[in-house]
Write a protein that holds these residues in place. Structure first.
Motif, PDB file in Angstrom:
ATOM      1  N   ASP A  96      39.511  44.259  41.760  1.00  0.00           N
ATOM      2  CA  ASP A  96      40.832  43.427  41.177  1.00  0.00           C
ATOM      3  C   ASP A  96      40.070  42.061  40.825  1.00  0.00           C
ATOM      4  O   ASP A  96      38.803  41.534  41.106  1.00  0.00           O
ATOM      5  CB  ASP A  96      41.914  43.385  42.339  1.00  0.00           C
ATOM      6  N   GLN A 147      40.790  39.124  42.139  1.00  0.00           N
ATOM      7  CA  GLN A 147      40.328  38.306  43.430  1.00  0.00           C
ATOM      8  C   GLN A 147      39.081  38.561  43.776  1.00  0.00           C
ATOM      9  O   GLN A 147      38.007  37.938  44.002  1.00  0.00           O
ATOM     10  CB  GLN A 147      41.240  38.672  44.682  1.00  0.00           C
ATOM     11  N   SER A 148      38.546  39.925  43.765  1.00  0.00           N
ATOM     12  CA  SER A 148      37.345  40.601  44.443  1.00  0.00           C
ATOM     13  C   SER A 148      36.238  40.149  43.259  1.00  0.00           C
ATOM     14  O   SER A 148      35.123  39.857  43.521  1.00  0.00           O
ATOM     15  CB  SER A 148      37.454  42.011  44.449  1.00  0.00           C
ATOM     16  N   ASP A 157      41.744  33.424  45.044  1.00  0.00           N
ATOM     17  CA  ASP A 157      42.704  34.287  45.752  1.00  0.00           C
ATOM     18  C   ASP A 157      44.138  34.447  44.935  1.00  0.00           C
ATOM     19  O   ASP A 157      44.867  35.296  45.306  1.00  0.00           O
ATOM     20  CB  ASP A 157      43.165  33.577  47.258  1.00  0.00           C
ATOM     21  N   THR A 158      44.260  33.748  44.146  1.00  0.00           N
ATOM     22  CA  THR A 158      45.838  33.796  43.206  1.00  0.00           C
ATOM     23  C   THR A 158      45.518  34.093  41.893  1.00  0.00           C
ATOM     24  O   THR A 158      46.746  34.296  41.281  1.00  0.00           O
ATOM     25  CB  THR A 158      46.434  32.131  43.284  1.00  0.00           C
ATOM     26  N   GLY A 200      45.220  36.165  38.628  1.00  0.00           N
ATOM     27  CA  GLY A 200      45.573  37.364  38.165  1.00  0.00           C
ATOM     28  C   GLY A 200      46.827  38.296  38.971  1.00  0.00           C
ATOM     29  O   GLY A 200      46.784  39.081  38.750  1.00  0.00           O
ATOM     30  N   ARG A 201      47.096  37.507  39.752  1.00  0.00           N
ATOM     31  CA  ARG A 201      48.277  38.165  40.721  1.00  0.00           C
ATOM     32  C   ARG A 201      49.753  37.654  40.532  1.00  0.00           C
ATOM     33  O   ARG A 201      50.629  38.328  40.923  1.00  0.00           O
ATOM     34  CB  ARG A 201      47.938  38.026  42.147  1.00  0.00           C
ATOM     35  N   HIS A 202      49.833  36.649  39.614  1.00  0.00           N
ATOM     36  CA  HIS A 202      51.169  36.121  39.298  1.00  0.00           C
ATOM     37  C   HIS A 202      51.410  36.066  38.048  1.00  0.00           C
ATOM     38  O   HIS A 202      50.670  36.429  37.211  1.00  0.00           O
ATOM     39  CB  HIS A 202      51.288  34.680  40.210  1.00  0.00           C
ATOM     40  N   ASP A 203      52.532  35.615  37.621  1.00  0.00           N
ATOM     41  CA  ASP A 203      53.239  35.589  36.366  1.00  0.00           C
ATOM     42  C   ASP A 203      52.261  34.087  35.824  1.00  0.00           C
ATOM     43  O   ASP A 203      51.733  33.291  36.474  1.00  0.00           O
ATOM     44  CB  ASP A 203      54.626  35.264  36.381  1.00  0.00           C
ATOM     45  N   GLU A 207      50.484  31.176  37.671  1.00  0.00           N
ATOM     46  CA  GLU A 207      49.254  30.747  37.246  1.00  0.00           C
ATOM     47  C   GLU A 207      48.918  29.463  36.768  1.00  0.00           C
ATOM     48  O   GLU A 207      48.047  28.928  37.310  1.00  0.00           O
ATOM     49  CB  GLU A 207      48.769  32.042  36.119  1.00  0.00           C
ATOM     50  N   GLN A 251      48.876  27.201  39.775  1.00  0.00           N
ATOM     51  CA  GLN A 251      47.807  27.355  40.720  1.00  0.00           C
ATOM     52  C   GLN A 251      46.507  26.594  39.980  1.00  0.00           C
ATOM     53  O   GLN A 251      45.774  26.027  40.710  1.00  0.00           O
ATOM     54  CB  GLN A 251      47.570  28.724  40.988  1.00  0.00           C
TER      55      GLN A 251
END
Length: 167
Positions: free
Chosen positions: A81, A83-84, A112-113, A115-118, A122, A125
């Motif tokens: 993903d 984050q990784s 940590d944030t 690619g995880r949100h809209d 993003e 962040q």
């Protein structure tokens, strides 16, 4: 001859330390610029994250280009993903940078944030990360002004002191 080598070696050591101090604010500026470009690509260009990172890697100098190149590569070729992939990329290029632990924690927090949100989240962040990096850049520039010449001068004085002790 030995005294000359000691003086040259100590001078080189001071110049190298001064270079590291000057390199840190430059690399922070490059990171800020990269994150601003990433924001534009994601928010306004609706470009996928891996494609945005690949484009950035083509435009940036090393070692920051390696960070985004590795990130794009890991996103497209592995099952990681975002984050990784970000953490792995950061870990791989970290020894090549002049950045300190403070910047690393800021970048890990960003990772940590990512690619995880809209798009809107993003963007927020990225702006938060830019704010933190701005503070670090000011601190790094101040340290360079304060200690850059000091390292060079102390290294020469230290080299002279060693030469005098050996005489």
């Amino acid at each position: 001859m030995g005294a000359l080598f000691i003086l040259l070696g100590s001078f080189w050591l001071g110049v190298e330390q001064g270079r590291k101090l000057s390199e840190r604010p430059r690399q922070i500026r490059l990171l800020k610029s990269a994150l601003q470009s990433l924001e534009a690509e994601i928010v306004y260009g609706h470009t996928p994250l891996h494609e945005s990172a690949r484009k950035l890697s083509d435009r940036l100098p090393q070692p920051i280009a390696s960070l985004f190149s590795s990130f794009a590569h890991l996103l497209t070729t592995t099952e990681m993903d975002a984050q990784s992939a970000w953490r792995k990329s950061l870990q791989d290029i970290w020894p090549q940078t002049a950045l300190k632990e403070e910047e690393r924690s800021i970048l890990l927090e960003f990772g940590d944030t990512v690619g995880r949100h809209d798009r809107l989240t993003e963007q927020k962040q990225i702006l938060l990360t830019l704010t933190h990096l701005e503070r670090q850049e000011q601190e790094a520039a101040e340290k360079y002004k304060r200690y850059g010449k000091l390292y060079r001068n102390l290294s020469i004085i230290g080299g002279l002191f060693i030469v005098l002790l050996l005489l």
